[in-house]
Design a protein around this motif. Structure first.
Motif, PDB file in Angstrom:
ATOM      1  N   LYS A 173     -57.192  21.835 -12.952  1.00 59.43           N
ATOM      2  CA  LYS A 173     -56.415  20.806 -13.642  1.00 59.43           C
ATOM      3  C   LYS A 173     -56.045  19.685 -12.684  1.00 59.43           C
ATOM      4  CE  LYS A 173     -54.509  19.419 -17.359  1.00 59.43           C
ATOM      5  NZ  LYS A 173     -55.374  18.913 -18.411  1.00 59.43           N
ATOM      6  N   LEU A 174     -55.692  20.042 -11.453  1.00 54.53           N
ATOM      7  CA  LEU A 174     -55.348  19.035 -10.451  1.00 54.53           C
ATOM      8  C   LEU A 174     -56.537  18.139 -10.134  1.00 54.53           C
ATOM      9  CD1 LEU A 174     -53.213  21.190  -8.002  1.00 54.53           C
ATOM     10  CD2 LEU A 174     -52.411  19.588  -9.751  1.00 54.53           C
ATOM     11  N   VAL A 175     -57.708  18.736 -10.003  1.00 53.22           N
ATOM     12  CA  VAL A 175     -58.926  17.963  -9.719  1.00 53.22           C
ATOM     13  C   VAL A 175     -59.213  17.020 -10.887  1.00 53.22           C
ATOM     14  CG1 VAL A 175     -61.420  18.135  -9.383  1.00 53.22           C
ATOM     15  CG2 VAL A 175     -59.895  19.669  -8.144  1.00 53.22           C
ATOM     16  N   GLN A 176     -59.026  17.470 -12.117  1.00 52.12           N
ATOM     17  CA  GLN A 176     -59.249  16.623 -13.287  1.00 52.12           C
ATOM     18  C   GLN A 176     -58.300  15.422 -13.294  1.00 52.12           C
ATOM     19  OE1 GLN A 176     -58.749  19.209 -16.628  1.00 52.12           O
ATOM     20  NE2 GLN A 176     -60.809  20.067 -16.488  1.00 52.12           N
ATOM     21  N   ILE A 177     -57.046  15.656 -12.954  1.00 50.69           N
ATOM     22  CA  ILE A 177     -56.063  14.570 -12.944  1.00 50.69           C
ATOM     23  C   ILE A 177     -56.409  13.546 -11.864  1.00 50.69           C
ATOM     24  CG2 ILE A 177     -53.636  13.990 -12.505  1.00 50.69           C
ATOM     25  CD1 ILE A 177     -52.939  16.748 -13.769  1.00 50.69           C
ATOM     26  N   ILE A 178     -56.703  14.017 -10.653  1.00 53.76           N
ATOM     27  CA  ILE A 178     -57.056  13.106  -9.551  1.00 53.76           C
ATOM     28  C   ILE A 178     -58.315  12.321  -9.894  1.00 53.76           C
ATOM     29  CG2 ILE A 178     -57.846  13.021  -7.137  1.00 53.76           C
ATOM     30  CD1 ILE A 178     -54.836  13.484  -7.406  1.00 53.76           C
ATOM     31  N   ASP A 179     -59.321  12.997 -10.434  1.00 58.12           N
ATOM     32  CA  ASP A 179     -60.565  12.330 -10.826  1.00 58.12           C
ATOM     33  C   ASP A 179     -60.302  11.264 -11.885  1.00 58.12           C
ATOM     34  OD1 ASP A 179     -63.492  12.197 -10.584  1.00 58.12           O
ATOM     35  OD2 ASP A 179     -63.443  12.849 -12.692  1.00 58.12           O
ATOM     36  N   ALA A 180     -59.441  11.561 -12.836  1.00 57.83           N
ATOM     37  CA  ALA A 180     -59.115  10.589 -13.878  1.00 57.83           C
ATOM     38  C   ALA A 180     -58.459   9.347 -13.272  1.00 57.83           C
ATOM     39  CB  ALA A 180     -58.198  11.216 -14.923  1.00 57.83           C
ATOM     40  N   TRP A 181     -57.517   9.534 -12.349  1.00 58.49           N
ATOM     41  CA  TRP A 181     -56.852   8.394 -11.713  1.00 58.49           C
ATOM     42  C   TRP A 181     -57.836   7.540 -10.924  1.00 58.49           C
ATOM     43  CZ3 TRP A 181     -52.242   6.111 -12.186  1.00 58.49           C
ATOM     44  CH2 TRP A 181     -51.266   6.775 -12.924  1.00 58.49           C
ATOM     45  N   MET A 182     -58.834   8.160 -10.320  1.00 59.03           N
ATOM     46  CA  MET A 182     -59.782   7.400  -9.499  1.00 59.03           C
ATOM     47  C   MET A 182     -60.840   6.675 -10.333  1.00 59.03           C
ATOM     48  SD  MET A 182     -60.182   9.718  -6.022  1.00 59.03           S
ATOM     49  CE  MET A 182     -61.646  10.440  -6.583  1.00 59.03           C
ATOM     50  N   HIS A 183     -61.169   7.183 -11.523  1.00 58.63           N
ATOM     51  CA  HIS A 183     -62.328   6.642 -12.242  1.00 58.63           C
ATOM     52  C   HIS A 183     -62.053   6.049 -13.612  1.00 58.63           C
ATOM     53  CE1 HIS A 183     -64.125   9.533  -9.342  1.00 58.63           C
ATOM     54  NE2 HIS A 183     -64.849   8.469  -9.109  1.00 58.63           N
ATOM     55  N   ILE A 184     -60.861   6.197 -14.150  1.00 61.48           N
ATOM     56  CA  ILE A 184     -60.610   5.714 -15.509  1.00 61.48           C
ATOM     57  C   ILE A 184     -60.727   4.189 -15.569  1.00 61.48           C
ATOM     58  CG2 ILE A 184     -58.096   5.460 -15.309  1.00 61.48           C
ATOM     59  CD1 ILE A 184     -58.041   6.805 -18.164  1.00 61.48           C
ATOM     60  N   GLN A 185     -61.301   3.700 -16.651  1.00 61.47           N
ATOM     61  CA  GLN A 185     -61.439   2.274 -16.918  1.00 61.47           C
ATOM     62  C   GLN A 185     -60.647   1.976 -18.191  1.00 61.47           C
ATOM     63  OE1 GLN A 185     -63.560  -0.128 -15.135  1.00 61.47           O
ATOM     64  NE2 GLN A 185     -63.354   1.493 -13.618  1.00 61.47           N
ATOM     65  N   LEU A 186     -59.736   1.017 -18.117  1.00 61.67           N
ATOM     66  CA  LEU A 186     -58.864   0.719 -19.236  1.00 61.67           C
ATOM     67  C   LEU A 186     -58.989  -0.751 -19.643  1.00 61.67           C
ATOM     68  CD1 LEU A 186     -55.686   2.571 -17.927  1.00 61.67           C
ATOM     69  CD2 LEU A 186     -57.264   3.358 -19.700  1.00 61.67           C
ATOM     70  N   PRO A 187     -58.787  -1.030 -20.940  1.00 67.09           N
ATOM     71  CA  PRO A 187     -58.869  -2.423 -21.398  1.00 67.09           C
ATOM     72  C   PRO A 187     -57.605  -3.200 -21.034  1.00 67.09           C
ATOM     73  CG  PRO A 187     -58.312  -0.996 -23.237  1.00 67.09           C
ATOM     74  CD  PRO A 187     -58.570  -0.101 -22.043  1.00 67.09           C
ATOM     75  N   VAL A 188     -57.766  -4.504 -20.921  1.00 65.61           N
ATOM     76  CA  VAL A 188     -56.636  -5.390 -20.640  1.00 65.61           C
ATOM     77  C   VAL A 188     -55.742  -5.451 -21.874  1.00 65.61           C
ATOM     78  CG1 VAL A 188     -56.003  -7.793 -20.178  1.00 65.61           C
ATOM     79  CG2 VAL A 188     -57.928  -6.769 -18.991  1.00 65.61           C
ATOM     80  N   TRP A 189     -54.438  -5.417 -21.643  1.00 70.45           N
ATOM     81  CA  TRP A 189     -53.460  -5.541 -22.718  1.00 70.45           C
ATOM     82  C   TRP A 189     -53.154  -7.021 -22.886  1.00 70.45           C
ATOM     83  CZ3 TRP A 189     -51.242  -3.658 -26.771  1.00 70.45           C
ATOM     84  CH2 TRP A 189     -49.981  -4.101 -27.172  1.00 70.45           C
ATOM     85  N   TYR A 228     -53.451   8.515 -21.716  1.00 70.69           N
ATOM     86  CA  TYR A 228     -52.109   8.822 -21.217  1.00 70.69           C
ATOM     87  C   TYR A 228     -51.980  10.319 -20.895  1.00 70.69           C
ATOM     88  CZ  TYR A 228     -47.118   9.620 -21.057  1.00 70.69           C
ATOM     89  OH  TYR A 228     -45.869  10.016 -20.670  1.00 70.69           O
ATOM     90  N   HIS A 229     -52.428  11.165 -21.811  1.00 73.36           N
ATOM     91  CA  HIS A 229     -52.312  12.618 -21.592  1.00 73.36           C
ATOM     92  C   HIS A 229     -53.208  13.068 -20.445  1.00 73.36           C
ATOM     93  CE1 HIS A 229     -49.543  13.357 -24.788  1.00 73.36           C
ATOM     94  NE2 HIS A 229     -50.322  12.754 -25.671  1.00 73.36           N
ATOM     95  N   THR A 230     -54.352  12.442 -20.268  1.00 73.95           N
ATOM     96  CA  THR A 230     -55.234  12.789 -19.154  1.00 73.95           C
ATOM     97  C   THR A 230     -54.584  12.448 -17.817  1.00 73.95           C
ATOM     98  OG1 THR A 230     -57.190  12.395 -20.521  1.00 73.95           O
ATOM     99  CG2 THR A 230     -57.518  12.391 -18.142  1.00 73.95           C
ATOM    100  N   LEU A 231     -53.924  11.308 -17.735  1.00 72.90           N
ATOM    101  CA  LEU A 231     -53.330  10.845 -16.484  1.00 72.90           C
ATOM    102  C   LEU A 231     -51.959  11.452 -16.182  1.00 72.90           C
ATOM    103  CD1 LEU A 231     -54.162   7.044 -16.784  1.00 72.90           C
ATOM    104  CD2 LEU A 231     -55.305   8.708 -15.314  1.00 72.90           C
ATOM    105  N   PHE A 232     -51.161  11.689 -17.212  1.00 77.32           N
ATOM    106  CA  PHE A 232     -49.761  12.066 -16.999  1.00 77.32           C
ATOM    107  C   PHE A 232     -49.408  13.462 -17.508  1.00 77.32           C
ATOM    108  CE2 PHE A 232     -49.701   7.478 -16.869  1.00 77.32           C
ATOM    109  CZ  PHE A 232     -48.907   7.232 -15.772  1.00 77.32           C
ATOM    110  N   GLN A 233     -50.290  14.401 -17.471  1.00 73.59           N
ATOM    111  CA  GLN A 233     -50.051  15.777 -17.934  1.00 73.59           C
ATOM    112  C   GLN A 233     -48.614  16.102 -17.917  1.00 73.59           C
ATOM    113  OE1 GLN A 233     -52.333  17.729 -19.465  1.00 73.59           O
ATOM    114  NE2 GLN A 233     -53.451  15.861 -19.353  1.00 73.59           N
TER     115      GLN A 233
END
Length: 152
Positions: A79-95, A147-152
């Motif tokens: 779970k920790l590896v998934q969270i770290i990986d998400a923070w390093m690679h997630i791409q989000l749209p501009v608000w 949000y749930h992926t990044l902030f478990q």
């Protein structure tokens, strides 16, 4: 066919190695040039070359311990590896909206290799919507899954 002298073979080898170095440099230049282009209007939360050493979230603290990760409260290693990986690679749209003045900003601190000071991100929540300010100051929209992926 004439035989090449030892000096001629040395020159052939020198030119061949020089040509290979030139080819590798051009390939690396083209790859870095294509990585710098934004993917439409999607941006990352951290620099592309960042190596996370410590991640301080509102409800969770993750820290590198050698080659593994440890957290408080304790979570399973996968779970920790998934969270770290998400923070390093997630791409989000501009608000493109505005942040409600009454929205509380939650701070996220990320310590990365090669930097003394942490990267400070701000998470804003208003009703059922989340937005986050990335390392470049851009406001990005977080859907509920992200949000749930990044902030478990």
């Amino acid at each position: 066919m004439p035989r090449l002298s030892r000096r001629a073979w040395n020159n052939v080898i020198i030119f061949a190695v020089g040509g290979m170095i030139l080819i590798f440099q051009l390939m690396e230049y083209r790859q870095s040039e294509s990585e710098e282009l934004p993917q439409s209007n999607y941006y990352s939360l951290l620099p592309s070359e960042a190596t996370i050493l410590q991640l301080n979230l509102p409800q969770l603290r993750i820290e590198r311990a050698g080659v593994d990760w440890k957290s408080e409260p304790q979570l399973e290693p996968n779970k920790l590896v998934q969270i770290i990986d998400a923070w390093m690679h997630i791409q989000l749209p501009v608000w493109n909206g505005s942040i409600n003045g009454s929205s509380q900003a939650t701070k996220v601190q990320i310590y990365i290799a090669g930097s003394r000071e942490p990267i400070q991100l701000s998470l804003f929540q208003s009703e059922d919507r989340y937005v986050i300010r990335n390392w470049q100051g851009q406001i990005l929209e977080l859907d509920l899954d992200s949000y749930h992926t990044l902030f478990q």
